[in-house]
Design an enzyme around this catalytic site. Structure first.
Site, mmCIF file in Angstrom:
data_model
loop_
_atom_site.group_PDB
_atom_site.id
_atom_site.type_symbol
_atom_site.label_atom_id
_atom_site.label_comp_id
_atom_site.label_asym_id
_atom_site.label_seq_id
_atom_site.Cartn_x
_atom_site.Cartn_y
_atom_site.Cartn_z
ATOM 1 N N SER A 95 5.441 -5.075 1.904
ATOM 2 C CA SER A 95 4.593 -3.915 2.132
ATOM 3 C C SER A 95 3.490 -4.244 3.145
ATOM 4 O O SER A 95 3.798 -4.726 4.231
ATOM 5 C CB SER A 95 4.019 -3.460 0.790
ATOM 6 O OG SER A 95 3.443 -2.195 0.903
ATOM 7 N N ASP A 219 12.698 4.977 -0.251
ATOM 8 C CA ASP A 219 11.360 4.402 -0.439
ATOM 9 C C ASP A 219 10.334 5.436 0.007
ATOM 10 O O ASP A 219 10.229 5.748 1.199
ATOM 11 C CB ASP A 219 11.234 3.110 0.378
ATOM 12 C CG ASP A 219 9.881 2.434 0.194
ATOM 13 O OD1 ASP A 219 8.992 3.021 -0.459
ATOM 14 O OD2 ASP A 219 9.725 1.302 0.685
ATOM 15 N N HIS A 247 9.896 1.057 -3.751
ATOM 16 C CA HIS A 247 9.195 0.303 -2.718
ATOM 17 C C HIS A 247 9.269 -1.203 -2.962
ATOM 18 O O HIS A 247 8.764 -1.977 -2.159
ATOM 19 C CB HIS A 247 7.732 0.774 -2.706
ATOM 20 C CG HIS A 247 6.916 0.197 -1.594
ATOM 21 N ND1 HIS A 247 7.276 0.317 -0.261
ATOM 22 C CD2 HIS A 247 5.752 -0.502 -1.601
ATOM 23 C CE1 HIS A 247 6.363 -0.285 0.488
ATOM 24 N NE2 HIS A 247 5.438 -0.788 -0.304
#
Lengths: 269, 471
Positions: A95, A219, A247
């Site tokens: 991320s 996602d 995610h």
């Protein structure tokens, strides 16, 4: 400075293996990697850590100004590399950490061999001016901060130091609603701001190491368009779409995620 | 507005009447075999019917109409099963959700972010998660605050199979928590406001302090300008002076000076303007230069004070009268055996003190002299004396003789007389030093400015000693 203690650094796996550094994103800590860790540890020397303000990092090291910019988090990465004298690092960032890895590699390219960007996004908020779709509006981010605020009643400031000081007594952690990812809500709010209001698109072009972009098929945080954008902007990058929802493919599809990381990290440069 | 439980009779009427009981046909006879007598049969039947109704509350009905929402999803969040309670709250039909939507689809965007970054990872790692505050989006676009608890159901081999979620209506609870948060933020804001106010007060205080320091510098400079920077050296004579300002913030009204006249003579004066502050300072300045000029025209002390009186009387009549007391005089050396003649005039001022070489001390009275500046033609008195070697004359203002002693009563002229009588014989500097120490002993009792001027003839063998003594 003691970055190893400050960032709750864990070094595991093959002592003589190539170095793989696993960096968690916003919302949790190094526990995020627990399902892919066994597969990686067989072949690599794995370095895990918690950013200051997350997990079991040293709360006294918190600096609201430093950690209001992704450069501050990149500083944590470089401090650890420096203290452990790591070179040829395969940096795996989840991320927002994917962008932290880009910044760190930009500052000290000699330490990094490869970059794995797991569900990356260089900008979460849409930018109509450039036609960029990040998936969110600034109001959405405010709503997330509200959600964080609504749920910090479950976090106990009193308990966190107890857990941190007694890692050998995990039963103390049971007192907390969630024994993982316990984060001071004030620090979490800063990290959330920094993460979701950042714009690192300009940094992508400077990536000079072999890069793997791992995205999930479904996602909401980093949609396919964003994965395609990252892949297109980083020269020579490879894009792999995992058949995973959510995610966090390292949790929802750990085998496939580990397989891709091993294959990429273990291949010759 | 989301559907409320008030609208669902099943939920309100509770389990006793919440089911028709029809169709199961398997009522279990509670109480059978109790051996109850036939006479109580009708009572038994009633009880039996009631218990049957309880037990016929089927598991299916309990699931559908439980007082909380139930939701089962696949591991990827696809909704597999949902109960009637939750459907009623959200305003969806079963067909709209099952197999078509994910749990996260029911969340607000902020809730989705929270779900992806916190909820889902924690659930994957811990297998359960409880009491998470979220907002669900209803079919009509309204929002329902809920508390969510999820558990991962695993198969016999420990493999995760699906996620079971209970949803509690948290409207009241969330309203209360929001109130708590609001109160907390308010308290934090109040704290910040207080801190800011404190910082501002601190800054203001520093400003005031700086202004005060600046004022004190001005006062100090101005005060010095009203007094001679140092006393002149006089052949065959000693002089010493001291000025004690009562306050560093307010300029005082006492003055003195010593300056040469013609033919080896010297002029001097010492006095006290009524009042303090800038107005008094302006008067003091006027007095000083008037007296200096008057002495040059006519060195008779009575005449100089008369000139001063005229100047004050002319200048300060009306709404802002200004008066002063003063003593002025001349020193004429060249007398027999080193004696110096002192001619003196007084205008309402305390009498000079003489410390004689023989160890005695006396006032040199200038009785009846009047305040200067009040009357157009005041009565002024004069006196004359000789200072012989070893003699010293002390002039002072009433700050000294009206100081409050530590034991209570004010110091008086009699007390001062006794003090210098003990001191005599003493030179000019010694006398001023001693009285300065006396003043220091009064501490806070010394509430007025005080000026001292001592003029003396050195004792015979030390005639050249102590030239140019500082004030």
């Amino acid at each position: 400075m003691d970055a190893v203690g400050r960032n709750n650094v864990t070094v595991t796996g093959r002592r003589d293996g190539p170095v793989v550094m696993l960096a968690h994103g916003f919302g949790c800590d190094q526990n995020m990697w627990r399902l892919v860790l066994p597969a990686l540890a067989e072949r690599f020397r794995v370095v895990l850590f918690d950013y200051v303000g997350s997990g079991r990092s040293d709360p006294s090291a918190w600096d609201g100004e430093r950690y209001s910019s992704l450069e501050g988090y990149a500083g944590d990465v470089l401090d650890i590399c420096d203290e452990l004298d790591l070179t040829d690092v395969v940096f795996v960032g989840h991320s927002v950490s994917a962008m932290v890895g880009v910044l760190a590699a930009g500052r000290q390219p000699e330490r990094f061999a490869k970059l794995v960007m797991v569900a990356p996004s260089p900008r979460y908020v849409d930018d109509p001016a450039t036609g960029y779709t990040g998936g969110f509006t600034a109001d959405d981010i405010d709503e997330l901060l509200e959600s964080l605020e609504s749920n910090y009643l479950g976090w106990s400031a009193a308990m966190a130091p107890v857990i941190m000081a007694n890692p050998e007594r995990p039963e103390l952690g049971q007192e907390l609603t969630n024994s993982f990812c316990a984060t001071d809500p004030a620090m979490a709010a800063v990290f959330a701001h920094t993460t979701f209001l950042s714009d690192s698109r300009a940094d992508l072009g400077s990536v000079s190491v072999p890069t793997l972009v791992l995205e999930c098929a479904q996602d909401v945080i980093a949609p396919r368009e964003v994965g395609a954008y990252v892949h297109a902007v980083i020269p020579g990058s490879r894009l792999v779409t995992l058949d995973a929802t959510g995610h966090c493919p390292q949790l929802s599809a750990p085998e496939a995620t580990a397989r891709e990381i091993v294959a990429f990290a273990g291949s010759p440069r | 507005m989301c559907g409320t439980s008030d609208g669902d009779p099943d939920l309100d009427t509770g389990i006793v009447t919440g089911t028709t009981g029809a169709g199961t046909g398997t009522s279990v006879g509670i109480g059978t075999g109790s051996g109850s007598g036939t006479g109580e049969e009708s009572v038994d039947d009633a009880e039996r019917a009631q218990f049957s109704a309880l037990l016929e509350d089927s598991a299916e009905d309990l699931y559908e109409h439980a007082p909380c929402g139930y939701l089962s999803t696949l591991l990827d969040g696809q909704i597999a099963k949902v109960n009637a309670t939750l459907l009623a709250w959200l305003g969806y039909t079963r067909a709209q959700l099952v197999g078509r939507r994910r749990f996260a689809d029911l969340l607000t965007v902020g809730g989705k972010l929270y779900h992806e970054t916190h909820f889902a990872p924690l659930l994957a790692m811990q297998g359960r998660l409880s009491g998470i505050a979220l907002e669900l989006k209803c079919a009509d676009g309204s929002r329902l605050p809920v508390l969510v608890t999820s558990v991962v159901k695993t198969g016999t081999d420990g493999e995760p199979l699906l996620i079971r979620t209970t949803v509690f209506d948290a409207r009241d609870r969330r309203a209360y928590e929001k109130e708590l948060l609001r109160a907390r933020k308010q308290a934090e804001q109040a704290g910040e406001d207080a801190e800011q106010a404190r910082a501002e007060a601190e800054t203001a205080h520093q400003g005031v302090e700086a202004e005060r320091a600046r004022l004190q510098r001005v006062v100090s400079i101005l005060q010095k300008s009203l007094l001679p920077p140092e006393l002149p050296r006089m052949p065959g004579l000693d002089a010493a002076a001291y000025y004690h300002p009562a306050s560093v913030d307010v300029i005082g009204g006492d003055f003195y000076d010593l300056f040469p006249l013609d033919k080896g003579r010297w002029g001097f004066f010492l006095g006290d303007v009524c009042g303090k502050g800038p107005e008094a300072a302006a008067v003091t300045s006027l007095i000083r230069y008037t007296l200096r000029a008057a002495f040059l025209v006519d060195s008779d002390p009575v005449h100089t004070l008369a000139t001063l009186n005229a100047a004050l009387h002319e200048r300060f009549t009306g709404s802002d009268p200004r008066y002063c007391t003063a003593i002025a005089g001349t020193l004429t050396p060249g007398g027999e055996a080193g004696a110096v003649t002192v001619g003196l005039a007084g205008g309402g001022h305390p009498p000079a003190l003489l410390l004689r070489a023989d160890g005695t001390a006396d006032f040199l009275p200038t009785p009846g002299g009047m305040l200067l500046g009040v009357l157009a033609d005041p009565q002024l008195t004069s006196a004359t004396t000789l200072l012989r070697p070893g003699d010293t004359m002390l002039l002072y203002t009433d700050g000294l003789t009206e100081a409050r002693t530590r034991s209570g009563p004010r110091y008086s002229e009699e007390d001062l007389h006794a003090f210098v009588a003990d001191l005599a014989p003493a030179g000019a500097q010694t006398t001023v030093d001693a009285v300065q120490r006396l003043l220091g002993g009064f501490g806070e009792g010394l509430d007025d400015d005080t000026a001292l001027l001592a003029l003396g003839v050195p004792a015979a063998r030390t005639a050249a000693a102590n030239p140019g003594a500082a004030r």
